[in-house]
Design a protein around this motif. Sequence first.
Motif, PDB file in Angstrom:
ATOM      1  N   ASN A 261       0.855  -1.182   0.000  1.00 42.50           N
ATOM      2  CA  ASN A 261       0.000   0.000   0.000  1.00 42.50           C
ATOM      3  C   ASN A 261       0.894   1.235   0.000  1.00 42.50           C
ATOM      4  O   ASN A 261       1.460   1.607   1.028  1.00 42.50           O
ATOM      5  N   ARG A 262       1.023   1.862  -1.149  1.00 44.91           N
ATOM      6  CA  ARG A 262       1.948   2.986  -1.285  1.00 44.91           C
ATOM      7  C   ARG A 262       1.515   4.185  -0.444  1.00 44.91           C
ATOM      8  O   ARG A 262       2.366   4.937   0.053  1.00 44.91           O
ATOM      9  N   ALA A 263       0.234   4.379  -0.266  1.00 47.16           N
ATOM     10  CA  ALA A 263      -0.247   5.507   0.533  1.00 47.16           C
ATOM     11  C   ALA A 263       0.211   5.373   1.981  1.00 47.16           C
ATOM     12  O   ALA A 263       0.648   6.353   2.606  1.00 47.16           O
ATOM     13  N   LEU A 264       0.119   4.159   2.517  1.00 50.92           N
ATOM     14  CA  LEU A 264       0.590   3.937   3.884  1.00 50.92           C
ATOM     15  C   LEU A 264       2.092   4.134   3.984  1.00 50.92           C
ATOM     16  O   LEU A 264       2.593   4.711   4.956  1.00 50.92           O
ATOM     17  N   VAL A 265       2.826   3.663   2.983  1.00 51.03           N
ATOM     18  CA  VAL A 265       4.282   3.813   2.991  1.00 51.03           C
ATOM     19  C   VAL A 265       4.661   5.290   2.975  1.00 51.03           C
ATOM     20  O   VAL A 265       5.525   5.737   3.734  1.00 51.03           O
ATOM     21  N   ARG A 266       3.995   6.059   2.117  1.00 50.98           N
ATOM     22  CA  ARG A 266       4.311   7.488   2.034  1.00 50.98           C
ATOM     23  C   ARG A 266       3.955   8.211   3.329  1.00 50.98           C
ATOM     24  O   ARG A 266       4.733   9.022   3.834  1.00 50.98           O
ATOM     25  N   ALA A 267       2.759   7.929   3.860  1.00 54.66           N
ATOM     26  CA  ALA A 267       2.334   8.608   5.083  1.00 54.66           C
ATOM     27  C   ALA A 267       3.245   8.255   6.261  1.00 54.66           C
ATOM     28  O   ALA A 267       3.689   9.132   7.014  1.00 54.66           O
ATOM     29  N   GLY A 268       3.512   6.955   6.426  1.00 53.46           N
ATOM     30  CA  GLY A 268       4.366   6.529   7.528  1.00 53.46           C
ATOM     31  C   GLY A 268       5.791   7.020   7.375  1.00 53.46           C
ATOM     32  O   GLY A 268       6.407   7.496   8.339  1.00 53.46           O
ATOM     33  N   GLY A 269       6.318   6.914   6.140  1.00 54.23           N
ATOM     34  CA  GLY A 269       7.696   7.335   5.905  1.00 54.23           C
ATOM     35  C   GLY A 269       7.891   8.821   6.106  1.00 54.23           C
ATOM     36  O   GLY A 269       8.874   9.260   6.721  1.00 54.23           O
ATOM     37  N   LEU A 270       6.940   9.636   5.616  1.00 58.60           N
ATOM     38  CA  LEU A 270       7.055  11.085   5.787  1.00 58.60           C
ATOM     39  C   LEU A 270       6.949  11.471   7.260  1.00 58.60           C
ATOM     40  O   LEU A 270       7.720  12.309   7.746  1.00 58.60           O
ATOM     41  N   SER A 271       6.006  10.851   7.972  1.00 60.03           N
ATOM     42  CA  SER A 271       5.867  11.138   9.397  1.00 60.03           C
ATOM     43  C   SER A 271       7.134  10.782  10.155  1.00 60.03           C
ATOM     44  O   SER A 271       7.600  11.542  11.010  1.00 60.03           O
ATOM     45  N   TRP A 272       7.718   9.635   9.848  1.00 60.81           N
ATOM     46  CA  TRP A 272       8.954   9.213  10.521  1.00 60.81           C
ATOM     47  C   TRP A 272      10.092  10.189  10.232  1.00 60.81           C
ATOM     48  O   TRP A 272      10.848  10.574  11.141  1.00 60.81           O
ATOM     49  N   LEU A 273      10.205  10.632   8.974  1.00 60.38           N
ATOM     50  CA  LEU A 273      11.269  11.561   8.611  1.00 60.38           C
ATOM     51  C   LEU A 273      11.117  12.898   9.344  1.00 60.38           C
ATOM     52  O   LEU A 273      12.102  13.462   9.834  1.00 60.38           O
ATOM     53  N   VAL A 274       9.878  13.394   9.429  1.00 57.13           N
ATOM     54  CA  VAL A 274       9.645  14.672  10.103  1.00 57.13           C
ATOM     55  C   VAL A 274      10.000  14.563  11.590  1.00 57.13           C
ATOM     56  O   VAL A 274      10.684  15.436  12.146  1.00 57.13           O
ATOM     57  N   LEU A 275       9.543  13.492  12.241  1.00 57.30           N
ATOM     58  CA  LEU A 275       9.822  13.333  13.670  1.00 57.30           C
ATOM     59  C   LEU A 275      11.314  13.122  13.924  1.00 57.30           C
ATOM     60  O   LEU A 275      11.873  13.666  14.883  1.00 57.30           O
ATOM     61  N   THR A 276      11.963  12.352  13.073  1.00 54.14           N
ATOM     62  CA  THR A 276      13.400  12.108  13.248  1.00 54.14           C
ATOM     63  C   THR A 276      14.195  13.390  13.020  1.00 54.14           C
ATOM     64  O   THR A 276      15.172  13.669  13.732  1.00 54.14           O
ATOM     65  N   ALA A 277      13.768  14.198  12.041  1.00 53.39           N
ATOM     66  CA  ALA A 277      14.432  15.483  11.806  1.00 53.39           C
ATOM     67  C   ALA A 277      14.261  16.408  13.007  1.00 53.39           C
ATOM     68  O   ALA A 277      15.201  17.117  13.408  1.00 53.39           O
TER      69      ALA A 277
END
Length: 322
Positions: A261-277
């Motif tokens: 599910n690409r939508a889940l991958v994008r949402a989860g990946g972007l959220s993780w990147l923002v929080l890690t940043a």
Amino acid sequence: MTPLISVVIPTFRRPHLLQRCLNALGKQTFAHDAFEVLVVDDGNELATADLVDAAADATGLAIRYLPQVQRRGPAAARNRGWQAAEGCIIAFTDDDCIPQPGWLAAANAGFEAGATVLTGRVIMPLPDRPTAHDRTTALLESAEFVTANCFCMRSALERVGGFDESFDLAWREDSALQFALLEAGISIEPCPDAVIVHPLEPARWEAPLRNERKNQYDALLYKRYPHLFRKRIPQYRGLVVAYYGAVGSAVLTAGGVAVNNRALVRAGGLSWLVLTAFLTAQRQAGQPVAQLPRNALISAVTPFLSVYWRLYGSVKHRVWFW
């Protein structure tokens, strides 16, 4: 002459620091025949025993060496020390601390004024460019009660049973004693003139990751004293939420990959990147640019370790603590 004060120092394989601490005790303005020193060696090493003997000869202090047959942590070492002590006042400090010359004299004045338990002042000088780990460690300066610098009448320790040895790392065992004293109705009074200096020791880069293991003891302290924990222990809710968010985002990303599910991958990946940043920016503050890769790695890994040890503590001690 029976000593009035017994100084208890737990130690574990840090002879150079212990030597510095004992030298500082040799410079106390308080009468040297009015206090004794008990060094409890959680490492049970011959070299430490020899160092203690040499320090006794060099300072003229009454110093006793007490080996622990098995390593049991600083709480158990402190119990061994105060239970073997001869003084009616027990002073606690650590092997990496430097008691200032008037340390014992200031505490004794407090007890002469009627105190039962005293907490002294801790000074932790920061380097010019402190790391996030340095800044976190230096929060000890503002702690309400720390075993690096506290004094108890023996009767108070006997009343609450001393230290809770379930806290077998150097974390929250001081708060557990503080809370036990408060629940017993024993007042703890500040003694700002009883000063120790606690220099920051150089730490390996992965030290913040190893320290996440200590989170399991927060669950134990919460189980023992829920009301006092909520009232007196800083919660750092924003940071904890960020950690859970980062872990949840990573799980969401992995789930999206698993079900394609690409939508889940994008949402989860972007959220993780923002929080890690966000976490990286906090850790990087004031540091050279060269430290950025290391701080980014620590910030990426820390949430997983923090959440794991929090949940581990909750399961182990059967208490809901997040």
